[in-house]
Scaffold this motif. Sequence first.
Motif, PDB file in Angstrom:
ATOM      1  N   LYS A 321       9.396   3.761   7.922  1.00 32.69           N
ATOM      2  CA  LYS A 321       9.608   4.978   6.923  1.00 32.69           C
ATOM      3  C   LYS A 321      10.462   4.345   5.914  1.00 32.69           C
ATOM      4  O   LYS A 321       9.561   4.550   4.550  1.00 32.69           O
ATOM      5  CB  LYS A 321       9.685   6.693   7.454  1.00 32.69           C
ATOM      6  CG  LYS A 321       9.680   7.537   6.494  1.00 32.69           C
ATOM      7  CD  LYS A 321      10.311   8.760   7.245  1.00 32.69           C
ATOM      8  CE  LYS A 321       9.491   9.634   5.655  1.00 32.69           C
ATOM      9  NZ  LYS A 321      10.116  11.148   6.277  1.00 32.69           N
ATOM     10  N   THR A 324       8.602   0.686   4.603  1.00 34.27           N
ATOM     11  CA  THR A 324       7.434   1.539   3.704  1.00 34.27           C
ATOM     12  C   THR A 324       7.453   1.963   2.049  1.00 34.27           C
ATOM     13  O   THR A 324       6.381   2.159   1.260  1.00 34.27           O
ATOM     14  CB  THR A 324       6.261   1.694   4.619  1.00 34.27           C
ATOM     15  OG1 THR A 324       6.907   2.599   5.183  1.00 34.27           O
ATOM     16  CG2 THR A 324       6.066   0.537   5.949  1.00 34.27           C
ATOM     17  N   LYS A 325       8.085   2.840   2.448  1.00 32.08           N
ATOM     18  CA  LYS A 325       8.953   3.217   1.425  1.00 32.08           C
ATOM     19  C   LYS A 325       8.746   2.372   0.586  1.00 32.08           C
ATOM     20  O   LYS A 325       8.411   3.060  -1.014  1.00 32.08           O
ATOM     21  CB  LYS A 325       9.270   5.177   1.139  1.00 32.08           C
ATOM     22  CG  LYS A 325       9.387   5.352   0.461  1.00 32.08           C
ATOM     23  CD  LYS A 325      10.537   7.143   0.290  1.00 32.08           C
ATOM     24  CE  LYS A 325      10.847   7.768  -0.453  1.00 32.08           C
ATOM     25  NZ  LYS A 325      11.189   8.945  -0.090  1.00 32.08           N
ATOM     26  N   GLU A 328       6.138   0.287  -1.221  1.00 32.57           N
ATOM     27  CA  GLU A 328       4.802   0.789  -2.251  1.00 32.57           C
ATOM     28  C   GLU A 328       5.029   1.614  -3.135  1.00 32.57           C
ATOM     29  O   GLU A 328       4.365   1.269  -4.178  1.00 32.57           O
ATOM     30  CB  GLU A 328       4.122   2.308  -0.511  1.00 32.57           C
ATOM     31  CG  GLU A 328       3.712   1.837  -0.029  1.00 32.57           C
ATOM     32  CD  GLU A 328       3.535   2.844   1.247  1.00 32.57           C
ATOM     33  OE1 GLU A 328       2.686   2.640   2.059  1.00 32.57           O
ATOM     34  OE2 GLU A 328       4.218   4.114   0.826  1.00 32.57           O
ATOM     35  N   ARG A 333       0.992   0.009  -3.739  1.00 35.10           N
ATOM     36  CA  ARG A 333      -0.299  -0.011  -2.900  1.00 35.10           C
ATOM     37  C   ARG A 333       0.861   0.553  -1.393  1.00 35.10           C
ATOM     38  O   ARG A 333       1.403   0.198  -1.511  1.00 35.10           O
ATOM     39  CB  ARG A 333      -0.144  -1.598  -3.095  1.00 35.10           C
ATOM     40  CG  ARG A 333      -0.346  -2.006  -3.336  1.00 35.10           C
ATOM     41  CD  ARG A 333      -2.440  -1.675  -4.207  1.00 35.10           C
ATOM     42  NE  ARG A 333      -3.008  -2.438  -3.508  1.00 35.10           N
ATOM     43  CZ  ARG A 333      -4.099  -3.456  -3.893  1.00 35.10           C
ATOM     44  NH1 ARG A 333      -3.718  -4.781  -5.348  1.00 35.10           N
ATOM     45  NH2 ARG A 333      -4.503  -4.255  -2.927  1.00 35.10           N
ATOM     46  N   ARG A 334      -0.317   0.867  -1.105  1.00 33.12           N
ATOM     47  CA  ARG A 334      -0.372   1.662   0.582  1.00 33.12           C
ATOM     48  C   ARG A 334       0.214   0.320   1.500  1.00 33.12           C
ATOM     49  O   ARG A 334      -0.716  -0.915   1.715  1.00 33.12           O
ATOM     50  CB  ARG A 334      -1.429   2.227   1.278  1.00 33.12           C
ATOM     51  CG  ARG A 334      -1.248   2.436   2.582  1.00 33.12           C
ATOM     52  CD  ARG A 334      -2.519   3.382   2.849  1.00 33.12           C
ATOM     53  NE  ARG A 334      -3.576   2.538   3.645  1.00 33.12           N
ATOM     54  CZ  ARG A 334      -3.790   1.839   4.577  1.00 33.12           C
ATOM     55  NH1 ARG A 334      -2.897   2.553   5.202  1.00 33.12           N
ATOM     56  NH2 ARG A 334      -4.620   1.981   5.016  1.00 33.12           N
ATOM     57  N   TYR A 335       1.140   0.128   2.390  1.00 35.36           N
ATOM     58  CA  TYR A 335       1.488  -1.184   3.031  1.00 35.36           C
ATOM     59  C   TYR A 335       0.910  -1.040   4.401  1.00 35.36           C
ATOM     60  O   TYR A 335       0.414   0.305   5.074  1.00 35.36           O
ATOM     61  CB  TYR A 335       3.042  -1.290   3.379  1.00 35.36           C
ATOM     62  CG  TYR A 335       3.881  -1.928   4.121  1.00 35.36           C
ATOM     63  CD1 TYR A 335       3.926  -3.248   3.665  1.00 35.36           C
ATOM     64  CD2 TYR A 335       3.794  -2.325   5.852  1.00 35.36           C
ATOM     65  CE1 TYR A 335       4.371  -4.522   3.982  1.00 35.36           C
ATOM     66  CE2 TYR A 335       4.466  -3.465   6.276  1.00 35.36           C
ATOM     67  CZ  TYR A 335       4.430  -4.396   5.798  1.00 35.36           C
ATOM     68  OH  TYR A 335       4.639  -5.647   6.219  1.00 35.36           O
ATOM     69  N   THR A 336       0.034  -1.580   5.050  1.00 32.27           N
ATOM     70  CA  THR A 336      -1.146  -1.893   6.348  1.00 32.27           C
ATOM     71  C   THR A 336      -0.278  -3.527   6.259  1.00 32.27           C
ATOM     72  O   THR A 336      -0.844  -4.825   5.445  1.00 32.27           O
ATOM     73  CB  THR A 336      -1.906  -1.877   5.603  1.00 32.27           C
ATOM     74  OG1 THR A 336      -2.638  -1.529   6.434  1.00 32.27           O
ATOM     75  CG2 THR A 336      -2.801  -2.347   4.074  1.00 32.27           C
ATOM     76  N   GLN A 340      -5.946  -6.872   2.952  1.00 29.55           N
ATOM     77  CA  GLN A 340      -6.046  -5.837   1.181  1.00 29.55           C
ATOM     78  C   GLN A 340      -6.684  -7.316   0.390  1.00 29.55           C
ATOM     79  O   GLN A 340      -6.192  -8.657   0.841  1.00 29.55           O
ATOM     80  CB  GLN A 340      -4.852  -5.653   0.648  1.00 29.55           C
ATOM     81  CG  GLN A 340      -4.304  -4.290   2.253  1.00 29.55           C
ATOM     82  CD  GLN A 340      -3.417  -3.664   1.487  1.00 29.55           C
ATOM     83  OE1 GLN A 340      -3.397  -3.008   0.330  1.00 29.55           O
ATOM     84  NE2 GLN A 340      -1.703  -3.594   1.493  1.00 29.55           N
TER      85      GLN A 340
END
Length: 432
Positions: A321, A324-325, A328, A333-336, A340
Amino acid sequence: MKSMSTSPSPNAISPPIHSAVQLQQLQQNREGTRLLEAADDLPVPTTSFIFPLHASNGTHHVYLYIGNPPQRQTLIVDTGSRLTAFPCQPHCPDCGSHASAQFQLDKSSSHEVIPCSSCVLSQSKLNAEDVFVANGLAGLQGSKQFPNTCYNDKCMIEQTYTEGSSWRAFEVKDKVWLGTDDLESSLREHESHAAPFVFGCQVSEEGLFKKQYADGIMGLSMYTQTLAGMFNQYDVSHESFSLCFNKVGGHLALGGSVTNHLTPMQFTPFAKKNTWYFSVTVTSIYVGSHKLPGMFMQYMNEKTIIDSGTTDTFLPVKIAKPFTKAWEGISGRRYTNNLQLFTYEQFEKLPTVTFELDGGLSWEMEPSKYMEDVGDNTRSSQTRWHGKRGFISRIYVNEPKGAVLGSNAMMEHDVYFDIANRRLGVAKANCV
Protein backbone atom coordinates in the motif's frame (compact mmCIF):
# COMPACT_ATOMS: atom_id res chain seq x y z
CA MET A 1 3.17 -7.85 17.76
CA LYS A 2 1.39 -6.18 20.67
CA SER A 3 -1.77 -4.20 20.02
CA MET A 4 -3.13 -1.38 22.16
CA SER A 5 -6.88 -1.17 22.70
CA THR A 6 -6.70 2.44 23.91
CA SER A 7 -4.40 5.36 23.13
CA PRO A 8 -2.14 6.68 25.91
CA SER A 9 -2.76 10.09 27.38
CA PRO A 10 -0.90 12.83 25.46
CA ASN A 11 0.61 13.95 28.77
CA ALA A 12 1.95 10.52 29.67
CA ILE A 13 5.58 9.65 28.99
CA SER A 14 5.90 6.01 27.98
CA PRO A 15 8.86 3.97 26.80
CA PRO A 16 8.74 2.94 23.12
CA ILE A 17 7.06 -0.38 22.47
CA HIS A 18 8.91 -2.70 20.10
CA SER A 19 7.84 -6.05 18.72
CA ALA A 20 10.13 -9.06 19.20
CA VAL A 21 11.08 -8.77 15.52
CA GLN A 22 12.00 -5.10 15.91
CA LEU A 23 14.11 -5.76 19.01
CA GLN A 24 15.93 -8.59 17.26
CA GLN A 25 16.49 -6.35 14.25
CA LEU A 26 17.90 -3.54 16.41
CA GLN A 27 20.35 -5.98 17.95
CA GLN A 28 21.37 -7.32 14.51
CA ASN A 29 21.83 -3.76 13.20
CA ARG A 30 24.16 -2.86 16.06
CA GLU A 31 26.19 -6.04 15.58
CA GLY A 32 26.30 -5.57 11.83
CA THR A 33 27.47 -1.97 12.16
CA ARG A 34 30.21 -3.04 14.57
CA LEU A 35 31.44 -5.72 12.15
CA LEU A 36 31.30 -3.33 9.21
CA GLU A 37 33.29 -0.66 11.05
CA ALA A 38 35.98 -3.28 11.68
CA ALA A 39 36.11 -4.22 7.97
CA ASP A 40 35.35 -0.83 6.43
CA ASP A 41 38.99 0.16 5.89
CA LEU A 42 39.89 -3.14 4.21
CA PRO A 43 40.65 -2.70 0.50
CA VAL A 44 38.82 -4.71 -2.14
CA PRO A 45 41.33 -7.00 -3.88
CA THR A 46 41.63 -6.76 -7.64
CA THR A 47 41.72 -10.06 -9.51
CA SER A 48 42.70 -11.42 -12.89
CA PHE A 49 40.27 -14.35 -12.67
CA ILE A 50 37.44 -12.80 -14.70
CA PHE A 51 34.93 -14.88 -16.66
CA PRO A 52 32.37 -13.66 -19.20
CA LEU A 53 28.65 -13.96 -18.62
CA HIS A 54 25.89 -13.86 -21.21
CA ALA A 55 22.23 -13.11 -20.62
CA SER A 56 19.00 -14.57 -21.93
CA ASN A 57 15.56 -13.29 -20.84
CA GLY A 58 17.12 -11.40 -17.93
CA THR A 59 19.02 -14.40 -16.54
CA HIS A 60 22.82 -14.50 -16.53
CA HIS A 61 24.89 -17.55 -17.40
CA VAL A 62 28.46 -18.81 -17.11
CA TYR A 63 30.29 -21.55 -19.02
CA LEU A 64 31.38 -24.55 -16.94
CA TYR A 65 33.63 -27.26 -18.40
CA ILE A 66 33.37 -30.76 -16.97
CA GLY A 67 35.26 -34.01 -17.35
CA ASN A 68 37.87 -35.61 -19.59
CA PRO A 69 37.50 -34.93 -22.47
CA PRO A 70 35.79 -31.68 -21.43
CA GLN A 71 32.13 -30.99 -22.11
CA ARG A 72 30.63 -27.52 -21.74
CA GLN A 73 27.45 -26.62 -19.90
CA THR A 74 25.74 -23.22 -19.74
CA LEU A 75 24.61 -22.55 -16.17
CA ILE A 76 22.64 -19.85 -14.34
CA VAL A 77 24.82 -17.99 -11.82
CA ASP A 78 22.72 -18.22 -8.66
CA THR A 79 23.72 -16.64 -5.35
CA GLY A 80 20.46 -17.95 -3.90
CA SER A 81 21.33 -21.64 -4.32
CA ARG A 82 23.85 -24.04 -2.80
CA LEU A 83 23.64 -26.67 -5.56
CA THR A 84 25.09 -27.09 -9.05
CA ALA A 85 23.19 -29.42 -11.36
CA PHE A 86 22.45 -30.10 -15.04
CA PRO A 87 20.97 -32.96 -17.14
CA CYS A 88 23.09 -36.04 -17.82
CA GLN A 89 22.69 -38.41 -20.74
CA PRO A 90 21.28 -41.07 -20.79
CA HIS A 91 19.72 -40.54 -17.38
CA CYS A 92 17.33 -37.69 -18.29
CA PRO A 93 15.50 -38.68 -21.50
CA ASP A 94 12.55 -36.38 -20.70
CA CYS A 95 14.60 -33.29 -19.87
CA GLY A 96 14.05 -30.25 -22.06
CA SER A 97 16.20 -28.91 -24.89
CA HIS A 98 18.64 -26.31 -23.64
CA ALA A 99 21.67 -24.28 -24.75
CA SER A 100 24.01 -27.31 -24.91
CA ALA A 101 23.83 -31.01 -25.49
CA GLN A 102 23.33 -33.02 -22.32
CA PHE A 103 26.48 -33.91 -20.40
CA GLN A 104 27.40 -37.47 -21.46
CA LEU A 105 28.43 -39.04 -18.20
CA ASP A 106 29.89 -42.24 -19.61
CA LYS A 107 32.16 -40.33 -22.02
CA SER A 108 34.07 -38.66 -19.17
CA SER A 109 36.86 -40.93 -17.99
CA SER A 110 37.32 -38.84 -14.83
CA HIS A 111 33.78 -39.06 -13.43
CA GLU A 112 32.82 -40.88 -10.25
CA VAL A 113 29.26 -41.62 -9.09
CA ILE A 114 29.10 -40.93 -5.35
CA PRO A 115 27.92 -44.02 -3.42
CA CYS A 116 25.33 -43.77 -0.66
CA SER A 117 28.02 -44.22 1.98
CA SER A 118 29.65 -40.92 0.95
CA CYS A 119 26.81 -38.54 0.09
CA VAL A 120 27.80 -34.86 -0.01
CA LEU A 121 24.93 -32.76 -1.37
CA SER A 122 21.83 -34.58 -0.16
CA GLN A 123 19.18 -32.11 0.87
CA SER A 124 19.55 -30.85 4.43
CA LYS A 125 16.69 -30.69 6.90
CA LEU A 126 19.05 -29.40 9.58
CA ASN A 127 19.46 -25.78 10.61
CA ALA A 128 22.33 -24.03 8.88
CA GLU A 129 23.79 -23.19 12.28
CA ASP A 130 24.21 -26.92 12.98
CA VAL A 131 26.43 -27.48 9.95
CA PHE A 132 28.43 -24.26 9.81
CA VAL A 133 32.18 -24.56 9.48
CA ALA A 134 34.86 -22.31 10.92
CA ASN A 135 35.96 -20.61 7.70
CA GLY A 136 32.64 -18.84 7.15
CA LEU A 137 31.19 -21.31 4.64
CA ALA A 138 28.27 -23.51 5.57
CA GLY A 139 28.84 -27.22 5.02
CA LEU A 140 29.48 -30.61 6.56
CA GLN A 141 31.64 -30.81 9.63
CA GLY A 142 32.60 -33.53 12.09
CA SER A 143 30.16 -36.41 12.27
CA LYS A 144 27.11 -34.42 11.15
CA GLN A 145 25.66 -35.72 7.90
CA PHE A 146 22.70 -34.50 5.90
CA PRO A 147 19.74 -36.85 5.62
CA ASN A 148 19.76 -38.47 2.17
CA THR A 149 17.73 -40.63 -0.14
CA CYS A 150 19.51 -43.62 -1.63
CA TYR A 151 18.42 -45.31 -4.85
CA ASN A 152 20.49 -47.98 -6.61
CA ASP A 153 23.44 -46.90 -4.45
CA LYS A 154 23.18 -43.34 -5.77
CA CYS A 155 22.80 -40.25 -3.56
CA MET A 156 19.61 -38.61 -4.76
CA ILE A 157 19.02 -34.87 -4.39
CA GLU A 158 16.09 -32.69 -5.36
CA GLN A 159 15.16 -29.03 -5.44
CA THR A 160 11.75 -27.41 -5.66
CA TYR A 161 10.96 -23.72 -6.24
CA THR A 162 8.09 -21.54 -5.08
CA GLU A 163 6.72 -21.02 -8.60
CA GLY A 164 6.33 -24.80 -8.98
CA SER A 165 9.36 -25.96 -10.98
CA SER A 166 11.65 -28.71 -9.69
CA TRP A 167 14.41 -31.17 -10.56
CA ARG A 168 15.89 -34.42 -9.26
CA ALA A 169 19.49 -35.64 -9.62
CA PHE A 170 22.14 -37.99 -8.27
CA GLU A 171 25.57 -36.97 -7.01
CA VAL A 172 28.61 -37.19 -9.29
CA LYS A 173 32.20 -36.04 -8.82
CA ASP A 174 34.29 -34.89 -11.78
CA LYS A 175 36.87 -32.23 -12.55
CA VAL A 176 35.39 -28.85 -13.45
CA TRP A 177 36.58 -25.37 -14.36
CA LEU A 178 35.16 -22.07 -15.55
CA GLY A 179 35.84 -20.89 -19.09
CA THR A 180 34.56 -18.98 -22.09
CA ASP A 181 32.45 -19.89 -25.10
CA ASP A 182 35.62 -20.97 -26.92
CA LEU A 183 36.84 -24.49 -26.12
CA GLU A 184 40.40 -23.95 -27.31
CA SER A 185 41.06 -20.88 -25.17
CA SER A 186 39.24 -22.44 -22.22
CA LEU A 187 41.60 -25.42 -22.40
CA ARG A 188 44.70 -23.29 -22.93
CA GLU A 189 44.02 -20.62 -20.31
CA HIS A 190 41.77 -22.21 -17.70
CA GLU A 191 42.05 -26.02 -17.57
CA SER A 192 45.05 -25.75 -15.23
CA HIS A 193 42.56 -24.59 -12.56
CA ALA A 194 40.38 -27.71 -12.85
CA ALA A 195 39.53 -29.42 -9.58
CA PRO A 196 37.29 -32.28 -8.41
CA PHE A 197 33.78 -31.05 -7.66
CA VAL A 198 30.50 -32.74 -6.67
CA PHE A 199 27.42 -31.77 -8.68
CA GLY A 200 23.99 -33.16 -9.47
CA CYS A 201 23.37 -35.23 -12.60
CA GLN A 202 19.73 -34.44 -13.27
CA VAL A 203 17.32 -37.27 -14.03
CA SER A 204 14.17 -35.12 -14.26
CA GLU A 205 13.07 -31.52 -14.75
CA GLU A 206 9.65 -29.94 -14.27
CA GLY A 207 8.15 -26.53 -14.93
CA LEU A 208 10.40 -23.64 -15.89
CA PHE A 209 13.54 -25.75 -15.56
CA LYS A 210 12.35 -27.88 -18.44
CA LYS A 211 11.65 -24.87 -20.67
CA GLN A 212 14.60 -22.59 -19.84
CA TYR A 213 17.52 -21.66 -22.07
CA ALA A 214 20.16 -22.65 -19.49
CA ASP A 215 21.33 -26.25 -19.17
CA GLY A 216 21.25 -26.00 -15.39
CA ILE A 217 22.23 -24.00 -12.36
CA MET A 218 25.47 -23.11 -10.58
CA GLY A 219 24.98 -22.28 -6.91
CA LEU A 220 27.17 -19.49 -5.53
CA SER A 221 25.94 -19.24 -1.95
CA MET A 222 28.20 -19.52 1.10
CA TYR A 223 28.41 -23.30 1.12
CA THR A 224 31.43 -25.59 0.90
CA GLN A 225 30.08 -27.44 -2.15
CA THR A 226 29.62 -24.37 -4.33
CA LEU A 227 32.15 -22.43 -6.33
CA ALA A 228 32.53 -20.23 -3.22
CA GLY A 229 34.20 -23.21 -1.55
CA MET A 230 36.72 -23.77 -4.37
CA PHE A 231 38.94 -20.70 -4.15
CA ASN A 232 42.10 -22.77 -3.69
CA GLN A 233 41.93 -24.10 -7.24
CA TYR A 234 42.35 -20.54 -8.54
CA ASP A 235 45.15 -19.63 -6.10
CA VAL A 236 42.80 -17.02 -4.65
CA SER A 237 43.73 -16.09 -1.11
CA HIS A 238 40.65 -13.95 -0.43
CA GLU A 239 37.28 -15.72 -0.25
CA SER A 240 35.19 -13.36 -2.32
CA PHE A 241 33.72 -12.88 -5.77
CA SER A 242 31.85 -10.19 -7.65
CA LEU A 243 29.10 -10.14 -10.25
CA CYS A 244 28.63 -7.30 -12.73
CA PHE A 245 25.50 -7.57 -14.91
CA ASN A 246 24.34 -5.70 -17.96
CA LYS A 247 21.36 -6.58 -20.12
CA VAL A 248 23.36 -8.75 -22.54
CA GLY A 249 25.99 -10.23 -20.21
CA GLY A 250 28.65 -9.00 -17.83
CA HIS A 251 31.30 -10.86 -15.86
CA LEU A 252 32.07 -12.97 -12.80
CA ALA A 253 35.31 -12.16 -10.95
CA LEU A 254 36.82 -14.62 -8.45
CA GLY A 255 38.85 -13.44 -5.48
CA GLY A 256 37.98 -9.77 -5.71
CA SER A 257 36.57 -7.12 -8.01
CA VAL A 258 37.57 -5.10 -11.08
CA THR A 259 38.28 -1.40 -11.35
CA ASN A 260 35.45 -0.29 -13.62
CA HIS A 261 33.44 1.57 -10.97
CA LEU A 262 31.54 4.78 -11.71
CA THR A 263 30.95 5.47 -8.00
CA PRO A 264 32.89 4.46 -4.85
CA MET A 265 31.97 1.04 -3.51
CA GLN A 266 29.76 1.13 -0.41
CA PHE A 267 29.42 -1.74 2.05
CA THR A 268 26.85 -3.39 4.25
CA PRO A 269 27.35 -6.35 6.61
CA PHE A 270 25.58 -9.63 5.97
CA ALA A 271 22.50 -9.56 8.18
CA LYS A 272 22.65 -13.09 9.51
CA LYS A 273 25.69 -14.94 10.77
CA ASN A 274 25.11 -18.62 10.17
CA THR A 275 23.29 -18.93 6.88
CA TRP A 276 24.48 -19.91 3.43
CA TYR A 277 22.45 -17.27 1.61
CA PHE A 278 23.45 -13.60 1.32
CA SER A 279 21.05 -11.57 3.47
CA VAL A 280 21.12 -7.84 4.18
CA THR A 281 19.33 -5.38 6.49
CA VAL A 282 17.21 -2.70 4.81
CA THR A 283 16.98 0.47 6.90
CA SER A 284 14.79 2.51 4.54
CA ILE A 285 13.17 2.57 1.10
CA TYR A 286 12.68 5.65 -1.05
CA VAL A 287 10.31 5.87 -4.01
CA GLY A 288 11.68 8.92 -5.74
CA SER A 289 12.23 11.36 -2.86
CA HIS A 290 9.41 9.85 -0.80
CA LYS A 291 10.58 7.75 2.15
CA LEU A 292 8.31 4.89 3.13
CA PRO A 293 7.33 4.82 6.84
CA GLY A 294 10.01 3.12 8.94
CA MET A 295 7.53 0.79 10.60
CA PHE A 296 7.32 -1.21 7.35
CA MET A 297 11.03 -2.13 7.37
CA GLN A 298 10.36 -4.94 9.85
CA TYR A 299 8.62 -6.80 7.02
CA MET A 300 11.61 -6.32 4.71
CA ASN A 301 13.95 -7.64 7.36
CA GLU A 302 12.18 -10.87 8.09
CA LYS A 303 14.71 -11.89 5.40
CA THR A 304 16.02 -9.85 2.46
CA ILE A 305 18.36 -11.83 0.22
CA ILE A 306 20.52 -10.97 -2.79
CA ASP A 307 19.60 -13.57 -5.40
CA SER A 308 21.27 -13.38 -8.81
CA GLY A 309 19.29 -16.40 -10.00
CA THR A 310 15.96 -14.59 -9.63
CA THR A 311 15.27 -12.30 -12.58
CA ASP A 312 12.95 -9.88 -10.79
CA THR A 313 12.75 -8.09 -7.43
CA PHE A 314 10.12 -9.06 -4.87
CA LEU A 315 9.04 -6.96 -1.89
CA PRO A 316 6.74 -8.00 0.97
CA VAL A 317 3.02 -7.68 0.38
CA LYS A 318 2.69 -5.77 3.67
CA ILE A 319 4.45 -2.74 2.16
CA ALA A 320 2.35 -2.82 -1.02
CA LYS A 321 0.00 0.00 0.00
CA PRO A 322 2.63 2.68 0.87
CA PHE A 323 4.87 1.61 -2.03
CA THR A 324 2.17 1.80 -4.71
CA LYS A 325 0.70 5.01 -3.25
CA ALA A 326 4.11 6.73 -3.45
CA TRP A 327 4.81 5.41 -6.98
CA GLU A 328 1.40 6.42 -8.28
CA GLY A 329 1.62 9.88 -6.68
CA ILE A 330 4.88 10.58 -8.51
CA SER A 331 4.13 8.96 -11.87
CA GLY A 332 0.45 9.78 -12.21
CA ARG A 333 -0.09 6.17 -13.34
CA ARG A 334 -1.62 3.13 -11.66
CA TYR A 335 1.02 0.71 -10.37
CA THR A 336 0.67 -2.71 -11.96
CA ASN A 337 2.77 -5.62 -13.15
CA ASN A 338 0.76 -5.74 -16.37
CA LEU A 339 1.81 -4.22 -19.68
CA GLN A 340 1.58 -0.43 -19.84
CA LEU A 341 2.31 1.97 -22.70
CA PHE A 342 4.47 5.04 -22.12
CA THR A 343 5.59 7.97 -24.16
CA TYR A 344 9.18 9.01 -23.54
CA GLU A 345 7.97 11.98 -21.48
CA GLN A 346 5.73 9.76 -19.31
CA PHE A 347 8.53 7.28 -18.74
CA GLU A 348 10.88 10.06 -17.63
CA LYS A 349 8.48 10.85 -14.76
CA LEU A 350 8.83 7.37 -13.22
CA PRO A 351 10.66 7.31 -9.87
CA THR A 352 13.94 5.67 -8.95
CA VAL A 353 13.51 3.13 -6.12
CA THR A 354 16.33 3.31 -3.56
CA PHE A 355 17.13 0.76 -0.88
CA GLU A 356 19.25 2.03 1.99
CA LEU A 357 21.07 -0.76 3.80
CA ASP A 358 22.75 -1.05 7.17
CA GLY A 359 26.09 0.77 7.15
CA GLY A 360 24.91 3.52 4.81
CA LEU A 361 24.89 1.67 1.47
CA SER A 362 22.48 3.31 -0.97
CA TRP A 363 21.31 0.97 -3.77
CA GLU A 364 19.37 2.60 -6.60
CA MET A 365 17.04 0.96 -9.12
CA GLU A 366 16.33 3.38 -11.93
CA PRO A 367 13.16 2.86 -14.02
CA SER A 368 15.29 1.44 -16.86
CA LYS A 369 16.30 -1.39 -14.48
CA TYR A 370 12.90 -2.36 -13.08
CA MET A 371 10.70 -1.55 -16.10
CA GLU A 372 11.13 -4.27 -18.73
CA ASP A 373 10.98 -3.00 -22.30
CA VAL A 374 8.87 -5.71 -23.94
CA GLY A 375 9.95 -4.59 -27.40
CA ASP A 376 13.68 -4.92 -26.68
CA ASN A 377 14.80 -6.08 -23.23
CA THR A 378 18.47 -5.74 -24.21
CA ARG A 379 18.34 -1.93 -24.40
CA SER A 380 21.00 -0.64 -22.00
CA SER A 381 19.84 2.97 -22.04
CA GLN A 382 16.59 4.78 -22.60
CA THR A 383 17.23 6.90 -25.68
CA ARG A 384 14.35 9.11 -26.72
CA TRP A 385 11.60 7.41 -28.71
CA HIS A 386 8.54 8.61 -30.62
CA GLY A 387 5.05 7.36 -29.92
CA LYS A 388 4.54 4.79 -27.18
CA ARG A 389 6.53 1.78 -25.99
CA GLY A 390 5.35 -1.15 -23.87
CA PHE A 391 6.84 -1.79 -20.41
CA ILE A 392 6.17 -4.15 -17.52
CA SER A 393 7.24 -3.37 -13.95
CA ARG A 394 9.40 -6.16 -12.56
CA ILE A 395 9.21 -5.06 -8.94
CA TYR A 396 6.52 -7.30 -7.44
CA VAL A 397 5.07 -6.24 -4.09
CA ASN A 398 3.49 -9.59 -3.27
CA GLU A 399 6.07 -11.63 -1.35
CA PRO A 400 4.42 -13.32 1.67
CA LYS A 401 7.51 -12.86 3.85
CA GLY A 402 10.77 -10.97 3.39
CA ALA A 403 12.19 -9.70 0.11
CA VAL A 404 14.40 -10.71 -2.81
CA LEU A 405 16.67 -8.26 -4.64
CA GLY A 406 17.05 -10.07 -7.95
CA SER A 407 19.24 -9.66 -11.00
CA ASN A 408 17.38 -6.54 -12.20
CA ALA A 409 18.44 -4.77 -8.98
CA MET A 410 22.05 -5.83 -9.67
CA MET A 411 22.04 -4.47 -13.23
CA GLU A 412 24.92 -2.06 -14.02
CA HIS A 413 26.35 -2.52 -10.52
CA ASP A 414 29.46 -4.36 -9.40
CA VAL A 415 28.15 -6.45 -6.51
CA TYR A 416 30.97 -7.77 -4.33
CA PHE A 417 30.31 -10.81 -2.11
CA ASP A 418 33.05 -10.63 0.53
CA ILE A 419 32.66 -13.93 2.34
CA ALA A 420 35.91 -13.55 4.30
CA ASN A 421 34.80 -10.26 5.87
CA ARG A 422 31.06 -10.99 5.99
CA ARG A 423 30.06 -7.96 3.94
CA LEU A 424 28.47 -6.97 0.64
CA GLY A 425 29.87 -4.18 -1.53
CA VAL A 426 27.95 -2.34 -4.26
CA ALA A 427 29.18 0.25 -6.79
CA LYS A 428 27.72 1.55 -10.03
CA ALA A 429 29.89 0.17 -12.82
CA ASN A 430 30.44 -0.38 -16.52
CA CYS A 431 29.70 -4.10 -16.64
CA VAL A 432 31.41 -4.96 -19.92
